[in-house]
Scaffold this motif. Sequence first.
Motif, PDB file in Angstrom:
ATOM      1  N   HIS A  24      -6.993 -24.550 -16.824  1.00 44.24           N
ATOM      2  CA  HIS A  24      -7.697 -23.698 -15.979  1.00 44.24           C
ATOM      3  C   HIS A  24      -7.930 -23.755 -14.577  1.00 44.24           C
ATOM      4  N   ASP A  25      -7.611 -25.299 -14.235  1.00 40.78           N
ATOM      5  CA  ASP A  25      -7.627 -25.353 -12.592  1.00 40.78           C
ATOM      6  C   ASP A  25      -6.476 -25.496 -11.779  1.00 40.78           C
ATOM      7  N   HIS A  63      -8.400 -20.059  -7.232  1.00 39.96           N
ATOM      8  CA  HIS A  63      -7.339 -20.401  -8.429  1.00 39.96           C
ATOM      9  C   HIS A  63      -7.443 -19.849  -9.496  1.00 39.96           C
ATOM     10  N   LYS A  92      -5.178 -24.522  -8.324  1.00 45.15           N
ATOM     11  CA  LYS A  92      -5.690 -24.952  -7.024  1.00 45.15           C
ATOM     12  C   LYS A  92      -4.364 -25.495  -6.311  1.00 45.15           C
ATOM     13  N   HIS A 132     -13.685 -18.331 -14.957  1.00 45.38           N
ATOM     14  CA  HIS A 132     -14.531 -19.558 -15.371  1.00 45.38           C
ATOM     15  C   HIS A 132     -15.223 -19.981 -14.072  1.00 45.38           C
ATOM     16  N   SER A 133     -14.757 -19.494 -12.881  1.00 40.82           N
ATOM     17  CA  SER A 133     -15.592 -19.754 -11.813  1.00 40.82           C
ATOM     18  C   SER A 133     -16.687 -18.496 -11.388  1.00 40.82           C
TER      19      SER A 133
HETATM   20 FE   LIG Z   1     -11.968 -24.076 -11.582  1.00 43.68          FE
END
Ligand SMILES: [Fe+2]
Length: 306
Positions: free
Chosen positions: A142-143, A215, A146, A241-242
């Motif tokens: 999920h990240d 991201h 970045k 998600h953010s």
């Molecule tokens: Fe995130």
Amino acid sequence: MTILIDHPQFGAVDEAQEQTVQIDEKKLLLDGGFLVPHTNSFGHTFRDYDAESERQKEVENFYRINHINQTYDFVRQMREEYGKLNRVEMSIWECCELLNDVVDESDPDLDEPQIEHLLQTAEAIRKDYPDEDWLHLTGLIHDLGKVLLHPSFGGLPQWAVVGDTFPIGCAFDESIVHHKYFKENADYNNSAYNTKYGLYSEGCGLNNIMMSWGHDDYMYLVAKENNTTLPSAALFIIRYHSFYSLHRSGAYKHLMNEEDVENLKWLQVFNKYDLYSKSKVQIDVERVKPYYLSLIEKYFPAKLNW
Ligand SMILES: [Fe+2]
Ligand SMILES: O[C@H]1[C@H](O)[C@@H](O)[C@H](O)[C@@H](O)[C@H]1O
Ligand SMILES: [Fe+2]
């Protein structure tokens, strides 16, 4: 059996008021009882953006610059440019390793290498939802967006990669962290963008709104354009998600359509693990790697365009 989620149900507005929500097992399956810690590894409550700490100033300054610069025009250009996916060819796992060099300056709860956060999230989900392998993999990746911070992607500044996200092209909701800094955003006084609906309409669907660039949206584009076979709930989790003002504070729900409402339930399950698994307890990467490699093989091509 029911599962307990310790943040307000979608629709509730008061973040400070901790609420217990019961979720129907038939819709969301089982939860094995992940224990939510009361404080982060710095001894503060999670997502406390005002608590005095070494990181508080850095994080607030991050949001100041982020809120000033995330404008409609900026986001349009970034989506177009990075949507080309013509920068790097690599596997999902190679990307996880690249992230090891990356520090996220927006996060008051974490100063561990990013690969630890990915594995802590994925492993916590795996314990509670052993049969939902797609959700384990979603935790792992999920990240990954970045990587935009990495020199091979042009080394984008932190404000263009991390932090909470929010819609662009309509009014900035007051529940967004450090909202006051939007006053210096060029869109703030633009009458096309600063009303409740702005460019959008009731129930138009999140897919039709532009989110601040970072991201989440980037990794969503990578997964979709490389033809992942992950389900739509996974793509929704990656993409939003953010978006805490939606999934935590219940703002912007007037823009959602029915599919968003369904997917949001999974995002709220996911968020518990994303947020509260952040800790100093390290995962042994080599031990769990074969399992995640098998999932990557199931849901992604061997090499992806980034
Ligand atoms: Fe995130
Ligand atoms: O600081 C964090 C971090 O950047 C996360 O990756 C993001 O998902 C959160 O929304 C944000 O609060
Ligand atoms: Fe995360």
